[in-house]
Design a protein around this motif. Structure first.
Motif, short mmCIF file in Angstrom:
data_model
loop_
_atom_site.label_atom_id
_atom_site.label_comp_id
_atom_site.label_asym_id
_atom_site.label_seq_id
_atom_site.Cartn_x
_atom_site.Cartn_y
_atom_site.Cartn_z
N VAL A 233 0.89 -1.17 0.00
CA VAL A 233 0.00 0.00 0.00
C VAL A 233 0.92 1.21 0.00
O VAL A 233 1.43 1.63 1.04
CB VAL A 233 -0.94 0.00 1.22
N THR A 234 1.15 1.77 -1.18
CA THR A 234 2.16 2.81 -1.30
C THR A 234 1.62 4.19 -0.97
O THR A 234 2.39 5.09 -0.63
CB THR A 234 2.73 2.84 -2.73
N LYS A 235 0.31 4.37 -1.10
CA LYS A 235 -0.26 5.69 -0.89
C LYS A 235 -1.74 5.55 -0.57
O LYS A 235 -2.42 4.67 -1.12
CB LYS A 235 -0.06 6.55 -2.15
N ILE A 236 -2.24 6.40 0.31
CA ILE A 236 -3.67 6.47 0.60
C ILE A 236 -4.16 7.87 0.27
O ILE A 236 -3.63 8.86 0.78
CB ILE A 236 -3.96 6.13 2.07
N HIS A 237 -5.14 7.94 -0.62
CA HIS A 237 -5.78 9.22 -0.90
C HIS A 237 -6.85 9.48 0.15
O HIS A 237 -7.83 8.75 0.23
CB HIS A 237 -6.42 9.20 -2.30
N GLU B 100 -6.57 14.62 -1.18
CA GLU B 100 -6.85 14.78 -2.62
C GLU B 100 -8.27 15.29 -2.84
O GLU B 100 -9.23 14.54 -2.94
CB GLU B 100 -6.67 13.44 -3.36
N THR B 101 -8.39 16.62 -2.90
CA THR B 101 -9.69 17.25 -3.18
C THR B 101 -9.55 18.05 -4.46
O THR B 101 -9.47 19.28 -4.44
CB THR B 101 -10.12 18.14 -2.00
N TYR B 102 -9.51 17.34 -5.58
CA TYR B 102 -9.28 17.99 -6.86
C TYR B 102 -10.52 18.70 -7.39
O TYR B 102 -10.45 19.42 -8.40
CB TYR B 102 -8.78 16.98 -7.90
N THR B 103 -11.67 18.51 -6.73
CA THR B 103 -12.93 19.09 -7.21
C THR B 103 -13.18 20.50 -6.68
O THR B 103 -14.29 21.01 -6.83
CB THR B 103 -14.11 18.20 -6.77
N TYR B 104 -12.18 21.14 -6.07
CA TYR B 104 -12.42 22.40 -5.36
C TYR B 104 -13.19 23.41 -6.21
O TYR B 104 -14.15 24.04 -5.75
CB TYR B 104 -11.10 23.00 -4.88
#
Length: 341
Positions: free
Chosen positions: A212-216, A310-314
């Motif tokens: 598990v390399t990354k958790i968003h 990770e909130t790319y929908t801002y």
């Protein structure tokens, strides 16, 4: 980067003024191809001077991702395409230059393709393309710059869950020395939409030897009443908002929020929508969120896993959630996360 970097430093000044600050980048294929080694090294020096470092790159969206409708185009080109391979190799080249010593980096990527079915010949092409990337990652590891390719499961894609990733990697049968270089990016919003159980997911990944390399850290929209009014807050023409509807009759999955809205008989039960909300948002009288799910994930996740908000929908959020500006919103997310940790 010249436009975005001052905002990064404003966030750092608020949340980590005296500490080294990890920054996850999103770089398009065009930008990744155009960055010269000299420019990449100058950026590395800039990071060091500003107290920042780059441990990970989001290599999921290939092209333009903001300010224009992307919908299903966000998944193209997929892992059947040589363009996906070239893009990922360019990102490896850059992260090799940016990754600090003694760290293992990661590049997250799409879960092979949008859609749940793929023919045998397609899977053969996918395996060949992934092997090309894994061999490049092996060279990076040998040079002391270890980087892992992290498949990011998502609703509606070939790989939706941790179990799908485990089955896929078993079927790919990569050589053991390369197999260790491919892992998973676990996205909390995606998993919550599919009602995945974090304890079971991380247990399965551990048993399968999948890193598990990354958790968003992200939160989905959730509501069980006032369906049409709540849904109206989050519909847009930009991103794909996969939706699950769970009722006493079972769970039904829709490729986009509009498809669920149009299925009037299903205006009941609990809806969960793939729409990344700021993780501090707990909703209001009209809608809820799945940010409690993040606490479950943090409880069962492997220790020392990289956490990335990770909130790319801002830019597409309801106006009330954009009050105060993006810097304040990100700072509030860090503060909320600090309370959980």
């Amino acid at each position: 980067m010249t436009k975005v970097w001052p905002q990064v430093l404003q966030v750092k000044e608020v949340v980590a003024p005296d500490a080294a600050f990890p920054v996850g980048l999103r770089i398009s294929a065009l930008a990744a191809r155009q960055v010269t080694p000299a420019a990449a090294r100058r950026f590395a020096d800039c990071c060091a001077d500003d107290g920042c470092f780059i441990p990970t790159i989001n290599g999921f969206p290939h092209g333009q991702f903001y300010g224009t409708p992307v919908k299903e185009g966000a998944y193209l080109p997929d892992w059947r395409s040589p363009e996906r391979v070239r893009y990922t190799l360019d990102l490896i080249r850059l992260l090799r230059l940016w990754l600090p010593p003694s760290l293992t980096g990661s590049i997250s990527t799409l879960p092979i393709a949008y859609g749940r079915y793929m023919c045998r010949d397609d899977l053969g092409v996918v395996r060949k393309n992934l092997l090309t990337v894994l061999r490049e990652l092996e060279l990076s590891a040998s040079a002391g710059k270890p980087v892992i390719l992290a498949l990011e499961p998502e609703p509606g894609c070939l790989l939706e869950t941790a179990r799908d990733v485990a089955h896929f990697l078993e079927a790919m049968a990569f050589p053991a020395d390369l197999r260790r270089l491919i892992g998973i990016c676990f996205d909390c919003c995606h998993a919550a939409v599919l009602h995945e159980e974090p304890r079971r997911a991380f247990s399965l990944l551990g048993e399968a030897g999948i890193a598990v390399t990354k958790i968003h850290l992200s939160s989905a929209v959730r509501f069980a009443t006032n369906h049409l009014q709540a849904a109206a807050l989050f519909g847009d023409d930009c991103y794909q908002h996969q939706t699950s509807v769970r009722s006493h009759a079972g769970t039904v999955h829709f490729p986009d929020l509009a498809d669920a809205i149009n299925d009037v008989p299903l205006l009941q039960g609990e809806w969960r929508i793939h729409y990344h909300l700021p993780i501090y948002d707990s909703g209001n009288a009209l809608y809820g969120t799945t940010n409690d799910f993040i606490g479950e994930v943090l409880t069962w996740a492997p220790p020392q896993t990289l956490l990335e908000i990770e909130t790319y929908t801002y830019a597409n959020l309801p106006p009330k959630l954009r009050q105060g500006g993006v810097i304040e919103s990100i700072a509030r997310e860090f503060a909320w996360l600090g309370g959980k940790l």
